[in-house]
Write a protein that holds these residues in place. Structure first.
Motif, PDB file in Angstrom:
ATOM      1  N   ILE A   1       8.890   1.424  -4.794  1.00  0.00           N
ATOM      2  CA  ILE A   1       8.791   0.251  -5.657  1.00  0.00           C
ATOM      3  C   ILE A   1       7.589   0.350  -6.587  1.00  0.00           C
ATOM      4  CG2 ILE A   1       9.946  -1.322  -4.061  1.00  0.00           C
ATOM      5  CD1 ILE A   1       7.114  -2.282  -3.196  1.00  0.00           C
ATOM      6  N   ALA A   2       7.621  -0.476  -7.615  1.00  0.00           N
ATOM      7  CA  ALA A   2       6.466  -0.715  -8.476  1.00  0.00           C
ATOM      8  C   ALA A   2       6.050  -2.161  -8.252  1.00  0.00           C
ATOM      9  CB  ALA A   2       6.829  -0.491  -9.943  1.00  0.00           C
ATOM     10  N   LEU A   3       4.759  -2.427  -8.399  1.00  0.00           N
ATOM     11  CA  LEU A   3       4.215  -3.760  -8.175  1.00  0.00           C
ATOM     12  C   LEU A   3       3.570  -4.283  -9.448  1.00  0.00           C
ATOM     13  CD1 LEU A   3       2.524  -2.969  -4.742  1.00  0.00           C
ATOM     14  CD2 LEU A   3       4.653  -4.234  -5.097  1.00  0.00           C
TER      15      LEU A   3
ATOM     16  N   ILE B   1       8.235  -7.224  -7.880  1.00  0.00           N
ATOM     17  CA  ILE B   1       8.526  -5.980  -7.188  1.00  0.00           C
ATOM     18  C   ILE B   1       9.707  -5.345  -7.919  1.00  0.00           C
ATOM     19  CG2 ILE B   1       9.296  -4.948  -5.013  1.00  0.00           C
ATOM     20  CD1 ILE B   1       7.834  -8.376  -4.830  1.00  0.00           C
ATOM     21  N   ALA B   2       9.532  -4.118  -8.407  1.00  0.00           N
ATOM     22  CA  ALA B   2      10.581  -3.468  -9.201  1.00  0.00           C
ATOM     23  C   ALA B   2      11.119  -2.228  -8.501  1.00  0.00           C
ATOM     24  CB  ALA B   2      10.044  -3.093 -10.578  1.00  0.00           C
ATOM     25  N   LEU B   3      12.434  -2.048  -8.594  1.00  0.00           N
ATOM     26  CA  LEU B   3      13.146  -0.893  -8.047  1.00  0.00           C
ATOM     27  C   LEU B   3      13.884  -0.207  -9.184  1.00  0.00           C
ATOM     28  CD1 LEU B   3      13.421  -3.418  -5.897  1.00  0.00           C
ATOM     29  CD2 LEU B   3      14.895  -1.862  -4.728  1.00  0.00           C
TER      30      LEU B   3
ATOM     31  N   SER C   1       0.815  -1.214   0.000  1.00  0.00           N
ATOM     32  CA  SER C   1       0.000   0.000   0.000  1.00  0.00           C
ATOM     33  C   SER C   1       0.851   1.267   0.000  1.00  0.00           C
ATOM     34  CB  SER C   1      -0.965   0.006   1.187  1.00  0.00           C
ATOM     35  OG  SER C   1      -0.253  -0.027   2.406  1.00  0.00           O
ATOM     36  N   ALA C   2       2.024   1.215   0.600  1.00  0.00           N
ATOM     37  CA  ALA C   2       2.931   2.369   0.640  1.00  0.00           C
ATOM     38  C   ALA C   2       3.901   2.383  -0.539  1.00  0.00           C
ATOM     39  CB  ALA C   2       3.720   2.379   1.944  1.00  0.00           C
ATOM     40  N   ARG C   3       3.913   1.295  -1.335  1.00  0.00           N
ATOM     41  CA  ARG C   3       4.864   1.139  -2.447  1.00  0.00           C
ATOM     42  C   ARG C   3       6.287   1.362  -1.942  1.00  0.00           C
ATOM     43  NH1 ARG C   3       0.327   0.292  -3.814  1.00  0.00           N
ATOM     44  NH2 ARG C   3      -0.544   0.320  -5.910  1.00  0.00           N
TER      45      ARG C   3
END
Length: 175
Positions: A66-68, A151-153, A48-50
């Motif tokens: 992050i991206a989900l 999960i992407a950074l 929820s906070a990414r």
């Protein structure tokens, strides 16, 4: 008309060469895993906070936006649903040659996920990773939730996380 066709052909060849170079150029070696004193022991992902927070003995070592998955609400139920799973997992593999800038695999699906999916006659999905941006995307971080459930950074943050994270690290993913 011929001049326009030649200019278009030259542009097309140059564009294809640039795309090929970006996709297949030799990648730099993956950073080495840090010595024990500089490693982490827990990764917390707050959907929820990414936010991803990597810690060692409770002390924050790295925190990142992050991206989900493209449909991030709720727990992953089946292959292709675009959801990022929720639960406690372990880093079980490292892939320096992924289609994305480095990747750390988590051990999803868990036995409960497999049993639930079998009861429903569906595929629970798999291949959930923490990774950087797609290879060939240089200097950019894609906006929004765009993965298939991973999960992407940013690439820089992923390189740092890669160097700090040994196989076996606990990954907690919260809603």
């Amino acid at each position: 008309m011929r001049l326009l066709a030649r200019i278009t052909l030259v542009f097309l060849i140059a564009a294809l060469g640039w795309i090929g170079w970006q996709r297949y150029w030799p990648r730099p070696p993956a950073p080495a895993v840090a010595p024990d004193a500089a490693q982490i022991d827990h990764i917390l992902i707050e959907k929820s906070a990414r936010r991803l927070t990597a810690t060692l003995d409770g002390a924050i070592v790295l925190q990142s936006e992050i991206a989900l998955g493209f449909a991030p609400e709720g727990d992953k139920e089946q292959e292709g649903d675009g959801k990022t799973p929720v639960g406690v997992f372990t880093i079980d593999r490292r892939n320096p040659n992924s289609a994305f800038h480095l990747s750390l695999g988590i051990d999803y699906p868990q036995p409960d996920d497999i049993a639930r999916a079998q009861q429903q006659g569906i595929d629970p999905g798999g291949d959930i990773f923490i990774h950087g941006q797609p290879n060939g995307v240089v200097g950019l971080t894609l906006p929004g939730d765009w993965t298939l459930g991973c999960i992407a950074l940013s690439n820089d943050e992923m390189a740092q996380l890669w160097s700090l994270t040994p196989t076996g690290t606990t990954v907690e993913i919260r809603p």
